[in-house]
Design a protein around this motif. Sequence first.
Motif, PDB file in Angstrom:
ATOM      1  N   THR A 243      -2.838  13.734  -4.628  1.00 23.96           N
ATOM      2  CA  THR A 243      -3.487  12.564  -5.224  1.00 23.96           C
ATOM      3  C   THR A 243      -4.394  11.854  -4.241  1.00 23.96           C
ATOM      4  OG1 THR A 243      -1.521  11.325  -4.655  1.00 23.96           O
ATOM      5  CG2 THR A 243      -1.736  12.024  -6.942  1.00 23.96           C
ATOM      6  N   LEU A 244      -4.407  12.266  -2.986  1.00 21.89           N
ATOM      7  CA  LEU A 244      -5.125  11.481  -1.982  1.00 21.89           C
ATOM      8  C   LEU A 244      -6.625  11.785  -1.980  1.00 21.89           C
ATOM      9  CD1 LEU A 244      -2.524  11.617   0.883  1.00 21.89           C
ATOM     10  CD2 LEU A 244      -2.994   9.787  -0.699  1.00 21.89           C
TER      11      LEU A 244
ATOM     12  N   VAL B 243       3.982  14.442   1.452  1.00 25.93           N
ATOM     13  CA  VAL B 243       2.989  13.508   0.926  1.00 25.93           C
ATOM     14  C   VAL B 243       1.710  14.246   0.580  1.00 25.93           C
ATOM     15  CG1 VAL B 243       1.798  11.371   1.349  1.00 25.93           C
ATOM     16  CG2 VAL B 243       3.875  11.885   2.610  1.00 25.93           C
TER      17      VAL B 243
ATOM     18  N   PRO C 245       0.842  -1.184   0.000  1.00 27.69           N
ATOM     19  CA  PRO C 245       0.000   0.000   0.000  1.00 27.69           C
ATOM     20  C   PRO C 245       0.883   1.242   0.000  1.00 27.69           C
ATOM     21  CG  PRO C 245      -0.197  -1.190   2.094  1.00 27.69           C
ATOM     22  CD  PRO C 245       0.787  -1.926   1.263  1.00 27.69           C
ATOM     23  N   ARG C 246       0.510   2.238  -0.765  1.00 28.27           N
ATOM     24  CA  ARG C 246       1.385   3.402  -0.893  1.00 28.27           C
ATOM     25  C   ARG C 246       0.663   4.688  -0.566  1.00 28.27           C
ATOM     26  NH1 ARG C 246       4.630   2.397  -6.366  1.00 28.27           N
ATOM     27  NH2 ARG C 246       4.897   4.622  -6.110  1.00 28.27           N
ATOM     28  N   LEU C 247       1.406   5.586   0.081  1.00 30.63           N
ATOM     29  CA  LEU C 247       0.811   6.852   0.488  1.00 30.63           C
ATOM     30  C   LEU C 247       0.579   7.787  -0.687  1.00 30.63           C
ATOM     31  CD1 LEU C 247       2.630   7.826   3.783  1.00 30.63           C
ATOM     32  CD2 LEU C 247       0.325   6.958   3.493  1.00 30.63           C
TER      33      LEU C 247
ATOM     34  N   ARG D 178      -9.613   8.728   7.987  1.00 26.18           N
ATOM     35  CA  ARG D 178      -8.412   8.422   7.200  1.00 26.18           C
ATOM     36  C   ARG D 178      -7.972   9.556   6.288  1.00 26.18           C
ATOM     37  NH1 ARG D 178      -8.937   2.890   4.690  1.00 26.18           N
ATOM     38  NH2 ARG D 178     -11.042   3.548   4.276  1.00 26.18           N
ATOM     39  N   ASP D 179      -8.857   9.991   5.399  1.00 29.45           N
ATOM     40  CA  ASP D 179      -8.414  10.944   4.388  1.00 29.45           C
ATOM     41  C   ASP D 179      -8.024  12.276   4.998  1.00 29.45           C
ATOM     42  OD1 ASP D 179      -8.765   8.991   2.587  1.00 29.45           O
ATOM     43  OD2 ASP D 179     -10.749   9.644   1.922  1.00 29.45           O
TER      44      ASP D 179
ATOM     45  N   LEU E 120       4.283  11.232   8.811  1.00 27.31           N
ATOM     46  CA  LEU E 120       3.904  11.087   7.411  1.00 27.31           C
ATOM     47  C   LEU E 120       5.056  11.459   6.495  1.00 27.31           C
ATOM     48  CD1 LEU E 120       0.314  12.555   7.326  1.00 27.31           C
ATOM     49  CD2 LEU E 120       0.992  10.281   6.606  1.00 27.31           C
TER      50      LEU E 120
ATOM     51  N   TYR F 151      -4.402  12.135   6.546  1.00 28.69           N
ATOM     52  CA  TYR F 151      -3.310  12.078   5.572  1.00 28.69           C
ATOM     53  C   TYR F 151      -3.222  13.349   4.735  1.00 28.69           C
ATOM     54  CZ  TYR F 151      -2.331   7.295   6.798  1.00 28.69           C
ATOM     55  OH  TYR F 151      -1.963   6.181   7.496  1.00 28.69           O
TER      56      TYR F 151
ATOM     57  N   GLU G 299      -0.685   7.110  -3.571  1.00 30.25           N
ATOM     58  CA  GLU G 299      -1.630   6.590  -4.556  1.00 30.25           C
ATOM     59  C   GLU G 299      -3.035   6.537  -4.004  1.00 30.25           C
ATOM     60  OE1 GLU G 299      -0.552   2.774  -5.953  1.00 30.25           O
ATOM     61  OE2 GLU G 299       1.285   3.521  -6.874  1.00 30.25           O
ATOM     62  N   GLU G 300      -3.981   6.462  -4.922  1.00 33.79           N
ATOM     63  CA  GLU G 300      -5.350   6.159  -4.532  1.00 33.79           C
ATOM     64  C   GLU G 300      -5.343   4.818  -3.809  1.00 33.79           C
ATOM     65  OE1 GLU G 300      -8.122   7.833  -4.961  1.00 33.79           O
ATOM     66  OE2 GLU G 300      -7.293   9.452  -6.189  1.00 33.79           O
ATOM     67  N   ARG G 301      -6.240   4.664  -2.861  1.00 43.41           N
ATOM     68  CA  ARG G 301      -6.294   3.424  -2.109  1.00 43.41           C
ATOM     69  C   ARG G 301      -7.083   2.388  -2.908  1.00 43.41           C
ATOM     70  NH1 ARG G 301      -9.933   2.852   1.335  1.00 43.41           N
ATOM     71  NH2 ARG G 301     -10.391   5.045   1.199  1.00 43.41           N
TER      72      ARG G 301
ATOM     73  N   LEU H 262       2.443   3.579   8.424  1.00 46.93           N
ATOM     74  CA  LEU H 262       1.350   4.467   8.056  1.00 46.93           C
ATOM     75  C   LEU H 262       0.707   4.104   6.733  1.00 46.93           C
ATOM     76  CD1 LEU H 262       3.298   7.475   9.260  1.00 46.93           C
ATOM     77  CD2 LEU H 262       0.897   7.248   9.793  1.00 46.93           C
ATOM     78  N   SER H 263       1.477   3.525   5.815  1.00 50.82           N
ATOM     79  CA  SER H 263       0.855   3.193   4.536  1.00 50.82           C
ATOM     80  C   SER H 263      -0.077   1.997   4.698  1.00 50.82           C
ATOM     81  CB  SER H 263       1.897   2.913   3.454  1.00 50.82           C
ATOM     82  OG  SER H 263       3.198   2.973   3.920  1.00 50.82           O
TER      83      SER H 263
ATOM     84  N   ARG I 243      -3.270   3.214   6.524  1.00 49.23           N
ATOM     85  CA  ARG I 243      -4.151   3.967   5.633  1.00 49.23           C
ATOM     86  C   ARG I 243      -4.971   3.016   4.769  1.00 49.23           C
ATOM     87  NH1 ARG I 243      -2.931   5.672   0.300  1.00 49.23           N
ATOM     88  NH2 ARG I 243      -4.516   7.073  -0.504  1.00 49.23           N
ATOM     89  N   HIS I 244      -4.339   1.897   4.400  1.00 49.81           N
ATOM     90  CA  HIS I 244      -5.056   0.943   3.553  1.00 49.81           C
ATOM     91  C   HIS I 244      -6.193   0.253   4.300  1.00 49.81           C
ATOM     92  CE1 HIS I 244      -5.726  -1.805   0.291  1.00 49.81           C
ATOM     93  NE2 HIS I 244      -5.760  -2.786   1.157  1.00 49.81           N
TER      94      HIS I 244
END
Lengths: 347, 354
Positions: B353-354, B348, A258-260, B252-253, B268, B256, A262-264, B228-229, B232-233
Amino acid sequence: MLEVKDLKVYFRTREGNVHAVDGVSFHVDEGESLGIVGESGSGKSVTSLSIMRLLQIPPAQIMDGSSIVFQDAELVDMEESEMRKIRGRQIAMIFQDPMTSLNPVLTVERQLIEPLQLHLGLSRGEAHNRARELLEAVGIPDAERRLRSYPHQFSGGMRQRVMIAIAIAANPKLLIADEPTTALDVTVQAQILELINRLRRDLGTSVMLITHDLGVVAGMTDRIIVMYAGKIAETASTDELFANPRHPYTLGLLSAVPRLDEERPTELQTIPGSPPDQLHPIEGCPFQPRCPFVLPQCKQYPPARKIAGNHVAYCWVDVTDPEEQKRAMQRGFIPLTEIGRSYLAQS
Amino acid sequence: MEKPAGTATVNATDALMRVEDLVMHFPITQGILVQRQVGAIKAVDGVSLSVKRGQTLGLVGESGSGKSTIGRCIVRLYKPTSGHIYLDNDDLAVAQGTQLREVRRRVQMIFQDPYASLNPRFTVGGLIAEPMQIHKTGSKAEIRERVEQLLDRVGMNRRFIDRYPHEFSGGQRQRLAIARAIAIEPEFIIADEPVSALDVSIRAQILNLMQRLQDQMGLTYLFVSHDLSVVRHVAPRIAVMYLGKIMEVSDRDEIYSNPLHPYSSALLSAVPIANPRVEKQRKRIILKGDLPSPIHIPPGCRFHTRCPIAQDICRQVEPPLEDKTGSNHLAACHFSDRVGSLTKAGSVQGLGTL
């Protein structure tokens, strides 16, 4: 500066030979930072230990035909007395766990002074001053007092700084860092990586960074080697490898975490199956049992596929071919993630 | 057990697990014959959390933050010094005897290291059956049948039932640990760094499995991790801990894209990202120094010794954990409005892109 050719390291066990490193060739240039990425059992650590000649022989065995040339000297069959002039002086190493790599019953000063006296022939007083400078250089406050401390009196991050100070004490040409931050917290990891980067800039040392974390090598290296089951799967410049990965294993690694940035995704892409069994290596490409692109010819080890410049992937398949991708997707492969695609489009 | 008045948190009605003012101090004693307490390791120092039924709460922190201790208090591997741990209306913090056993049936734990958490002398079948035998959920044949179903469920072959843990890889062992945890159909699972010891290529398998089981069984997770990654998932709501206290809790969103505590922001920015282009332009907040000792916690805000924006007030007054945005985004910082400027350049969050 360092040239490794067809390195094969096997371990003798009761059940048979474990093929830890199985024909690996690469080089490190002056001032360069090379990343070696792989999971447990990929042979990345055994490779670095072979360069340092720190493997216990037996059970380890460096096979005939292997060659490790450092500044025109062959290390594989070098006399131990000669090797000692290179180890620590020319090539130094930092390890994953600073607690077990430092001597717990000696003060930090004793451990720092040893390489200074041994390799540089400094007197006690000179060595003391240099030791203090080194601790200051790696960012340990109150260095004069800390010299008299024992390793257990330092935190994990500080211990790793001490290890780095010892490693750079004799101004080595090449620094091998084997998972230097894996045992550390992220904020401390950021401190240590910044330190290694700064030392590399200031001292012009070449760095070989060994890690399982693609994120760490992304910001730290010029060139990357991806290893799987004791073999090189893919190698390229860092920018090229992330922008244009060509080995299915590299693709899998890049999208399985999972990457920070990118979209989840709703579900992570997995690399199915288990890590390879080095005791019973399979014929041909070692990744074939887990590979969504697998073809009948994978039963034979693939030749080097030259992509561009120094970018080489050891794979029969052109993973950018839409037909091959379609075939892989039927096996559950999800092509590059969103940001991967937008990244490709930009570059 | 009656719930004390006035302690209801936001959305307390649909919370399955509510931790209130939890304190876990480990005493430090001196003396051989007469043990005298000379101090305490303040591992958890007043923490309140709630987890909604069927949801995942991510609990993030570095080593020494107390995140694992919270998990261990909830399953009562530790008896908390003070505070409440409500599972529905039962208070686990004070439960004992039959009541504790009954509550434990509803709460299970998955540990970090599947090499250490599975008894090497038990077969796979024995390992998975053990919780069912303890809680007497059926006859021998029924339990065996159920073990086989559980193996299917976690993606392991039924043939493995008579094998021993050492025959399996890390990922497979973690599957066994999960089968064992869900064997008595708990409602609440504490997963303490469940993928940290696993290879990168195996992590995704386990995370996907946990997610699938949550959907199928309606499980509620407390997912404890330093990564953290990963958090977040898996977790729609995330709490960040530092030195025994929660620094920030938010969806979550939000956390971040708009962290309101300098520590979250530093965490982060420290995460390496597998993209050289991003790495080159990122501005990192490098924290000074080390984690202070949990025996001598700094006065005022406990983060002030390492905080890049600390002021005088931070050294004297401990900031309360309070909602800063009106949308249930809590942070314990006097200057949460200044955190944004710390990270704007190339962090980040700056990616957009989040």
